[in-house]
Design a protein around this motif. Sequence first.
Motif, PDB file in Angstrom:
ATOM      1  N   UNK A  99       0.819  -1.211   0.000  1.00 34.17           N
ATOM      2  CA  UNK A  99       0.000   0.000   0.000  1.00 34.17           C
ATOM      3  C   UNK A  99       0.854   1.264   0.000  1.00 34.17           C
ATOM      4  N   UNK A 100       1.961   1.235   0.733  1.00 33.12           N
ATOM      5  CA  UNK A 100       2.828   2.417   0.792  1.00 33.12           C
ATOM      6  C   UNK A 100       3.414   2.737  -0.578  1.00 33.12           C
ATOM      7  N   UNK A 101       3.832   1.710  -1.291  1.00 35.79           N
ATOM      8  CA  UNK A 101       4.405   1.928  -2.621  1.00 35.79           C
ATOM      9  C   UNK A 101       3.342   2.437  -3.588  1.00 35.79           C
ATOM     10  N   UNK A 102       2.115   1.926  -3.460  1.00 33.66           N
ATOM     11  CA  UNK A 102       1.025   2.399  -4.311  1.00 33.66           C
ATOM     12  C   UNK A 102       0.728   3.867  -4.013  1.00 33.66           C
ATOM     13  N   UNK A 103       0.676   4.228  -2.725  1.00 34.16           N
ATOM     14  CA  UNK A 103       0.427   5.626  -2.346  1.00 34.16           C
ATOM     15  C   UNK A 103       1.532   6.534  -2.881  1.00 34.16           C
ATOM     16  N   UNK A 104       2.780   6.081  -2.794  1.00 34.36           N
ATOM     17  CA  UNK A 104       3.882   6.885  -3.310  1.00 34.36           C
ATOM     18  C   UNK A 104       3.785   7.028  -4.821  1.00 34.36           C
ATOM     19  N   UNK A 105       3.424   5.936  -5.496  1.00 33.40           N
ATOM     20  CA  UNK A 105       3.297   5.988  -6.955  1.00 33.40           C
ATOM     21  C   UNK A 105       2.173   6.935  -7.390  1.00 33.40           C
ATOM     22  N   UNK A 106       1.120   7.028  -6.578  1.00 29.37           N
ATOM     23  CA  UNK A 106      -0.010   7.902  -6.906  1.00 29.37           C
ATOM     24  C   UNK A 106       0.211   9.338  -6.436  1.00 29.37           C
ATOM     25  N   UNK A 107       1.279   9.578  -5.705  1.00 30.04           N
ATOM     26  CA  UNK A 107       1.566  10.933  -5.242  1.00 30.04           C
ATOM     27  C   UNK A 107       0.734  11.347  -4.048  1.00 30.04           C
TER      28      UNK A 107
ATOM     29  N   UNK B  64       2.795  10.903   2.389  1.00 32.02           N
ATOM     30  CA  UNK B  64       3.409  12.069   3.027  1.00 32.02           C
ATOM     31  C   UNK B  64       4.923  12.030   2.902  1.00 32.02           C
ATOM     32  N   UNK B  65       5.499  13.196   2.680  1.00 29.54           N
ATOM     33  CA  UNK B  65       6.956  13.343   2.582  1.00 29.54           C
ATOM     34  C   UNK B  65       7.389  14.240   3.733  1.00 29.54           C
ATOM     35  N   UNK B  66       8.391  13.821   4.494  1.00 30.43           N
ATOM     36  CA  UNK B  66       8.849  14.674   5.605  1.00 30.43           C
ATOM     37  C   UNK B  66       9.325  16.026   5.079  1.00 30.43           C
ATOM     38  N   UNK B  67       8.870  17.081   5.739  1.00 35.55           N
ATOM     39  CA  UNK B  67       9.281  18.440   5.382  1.00 35.55           C
ATOM     40  C   UNK B  67       9.657  19.169   6.668  1.00 35.55           C
ATOM     41  N   UNK B  68      10.315  18.461   7.542  1.00 37.00           N
ATOM     42  CA  UNK B  68      10.654  18.986   8.862  1.00 37.00           C
ATOM     43  C   UNK B  68      11.874  19.892   8.789  1.00 37.00           C
ATOM     44  N   UNK B  69      11.937  20.766   9.772  1.00 36.06           N
ATOM     45  CA  UNK B  69      13.067  21.675   9.866  1.00 36.06           C
ATOM     46  C   UNK B  69      13.289  21.984  11.347  1.00 36.06           C
ATOM     47  N   UNK B  70      14.468  21.698  11.842  1.00 37.63           N
ATOM     48  CA  UNK B  70      14.748  21.960  13.252  1.00 37.63           C
ATOM     49  C   UNK B  70      13.851  21.143  14.154  1.00 37.63           C
TER      50      UNK B  70
ATOM     51  N   UNK C 124      10.554  21.551  14.243  1.00 34.59           N
ATOM     52  CA  UNK C 124       9.228  21.464  13.629  1.00 34.59           C
ATOM     53  C   UNK C 124       9.104  20.147  12.872  1.00 34.59           C
ATOM     54  N   UNK C 125       8.074  19.389  13.199  1.00 30.33           N
ATOM     55  CA  UNK C 125       7.843  18.095  12.549  1.00 30.33           C
ATOM     56  C   UNK C 125       6.634  18.241  11.618  1.00 30.33           C
ATOM     57  N   UNK C 126       6.894  18.323  10.306  1.00 29.59           N
ATOM     58  CA  UNK C 126       5.820  18.525   9.327  1.00 29.59           C
ATOM     59  C   UNK C 126       5.940  17.503   8.207  1.00 29.59           C
ATOM     60  N   UNK C 127       4.847  17.388   7.449  1.00 27.66           N
ATOM     61  CA  UNK C 127       4.825  16.544   6.250  1.00 27.66           C
ATOM     62  C   UNK C 127       4.111  17.307   5.150  1.00 27.66           C
ATOM     63  N   UNK C 128       4.416  16.967   3.945  1.00 26.08           N
ATOM     64  CA  UNK C 128       3.700  17.513   2.786  1.00 26.08           C
ATOM     65  C   UNK C 128       3.409  16.357   1.844  1.00 26.08           C
ATOM     66  N   UNK C 129       2.481  16.581   0.932  1.00 23.55           N
ATOM     67  CA  UNK C 129       2.174  15.543  -0.043  1.00 23.55           C
ATOM     68  C   UNK C 129       3.116  15.623  -1.232  1.00 23.55           C
ATOM     69  N   UNK C 130       3.379  14.482  -1.796  1.00 19.47           N
ATOM     70  CA  UNK C 130       4.236  14.377  -2.978  1.00 19.47           C
ATOM     71  C   UNK C 130       3.523  15.008  -4.164  1.00 19.47           C
ATOM     72  N   UNK C 131       4.209  15.853  -4.897  1.00 21.76           N
ATOM     73  CA  UNK C 131       3.602  16.475  -6.077  1.00 21.76           C
ATOM     74  C   UNK C 131       3.856  15.663  -7.337  1.00 21.76           C
ATOM     75  N   UNK C 132       4.594  14.596  -7.203  1.00 26.46           N
ATOM     76  CA  UNK C 132       4.897  13.755  -8.362  1.00 26.46           C
ATOM     77  C   UNK C 132       3.931  12.596  -8.456  1.00 26.46           C
ATOM     78  N   UNK C 133       4.336  11.570  -9.125  1.00 24.77           N
ATOM     79  CA  UNK C 133       3.524  10.370  -9.230  1.00 24.77           C
ATOM     80  C   UNK C 133       2.573  10.400 -10.410  1.00 24.77           C
ATOM     81  N   UNK C 134       1.765   9.397 -10.469  1.00 25.37           N
ATOM     82  CA  UNK C 134       0.777   9.235 -11.535  1.00 25.37           C
ATOM     83  C   UNK C 134      -0.381  10.190 -11.265  1.00 25.37           C
ATOM     84  N   UNK C 135      -0.490  11.239 -12.066  1.00 28.22           N
ATOM     85  CA  UNK C 135      -1.502  12.280 -11.826  1.00 28.22           C
ATOM     86  C   UNK C 135      -2.919  11.765 -12.038  1.00 28.22           C
ATOM     87  N   UNK C 136      -3.111  10.856 -12.950  1.00 26.05           N
ATOM     88  CA  UNK C 136      -4.459  10.325 -13.179  1.00 26.05           C
ATOM     89  C   UNK C 136      -4.902   9.452 -12.007  1.00 26.05           C
ATOM     90  N   UNK C 137      -3.993   8.665 -11.451  1.00 27.44           N
ATOM     91  CA  UNK C 137      -4.323   7.863 -10.269  1.00 27.44           C
ATOM     92  C   UNK C 137      -4.564   8.784  -9.076  1.00 27.44           C
TER      93      UNK C 137
END
Length: 156
Positions: free
Chosen positions: A106-114, A117-123, A125-138
Amino acid sequence: MKIQKTPEPLRTQLLDLRKTALIMTAAALRPGLDRSDPVAATKTAVRRLARRIIDLDREIREADVDLQVLLTQAAPRLMELPGVGPDVAAQLLITAGDNPERIRDERAFAAHCGVSPIPASSGRTDRHRLDRGGDRMANRALYIVAINRMRNHGET
């Protein structure tokens, strides 16, 4: 169908009609034999277009029925899920089928579909953002499922 540049007698006949009535009226036009007359030539062209629209609509309905049957046979559990229709199910199956070596879980499918969550932490602050890549139609198909489930499925 646009009727702004249509000759006046034909324009007044078709101007106030809604989509279905316009198509049916245009398909039933009788152009006459004099093709050099602008009204007759326009009627011929409009009639051909309207008949093509009718034929294509019928063909699309038949293809939708075929798709529904194929998906019910290939992935009945997917089709039973709330928010999943034939178009979404077909797209998800296409995505999974085109990339069997990349989709291990499931994790690989979610990553493939974009949608993973991708870690976007700094110092600190613990944050995540969604991947802007992947299969856009999926990604779009999963978005449609999420929206449909939020609107129509109480458990979601």
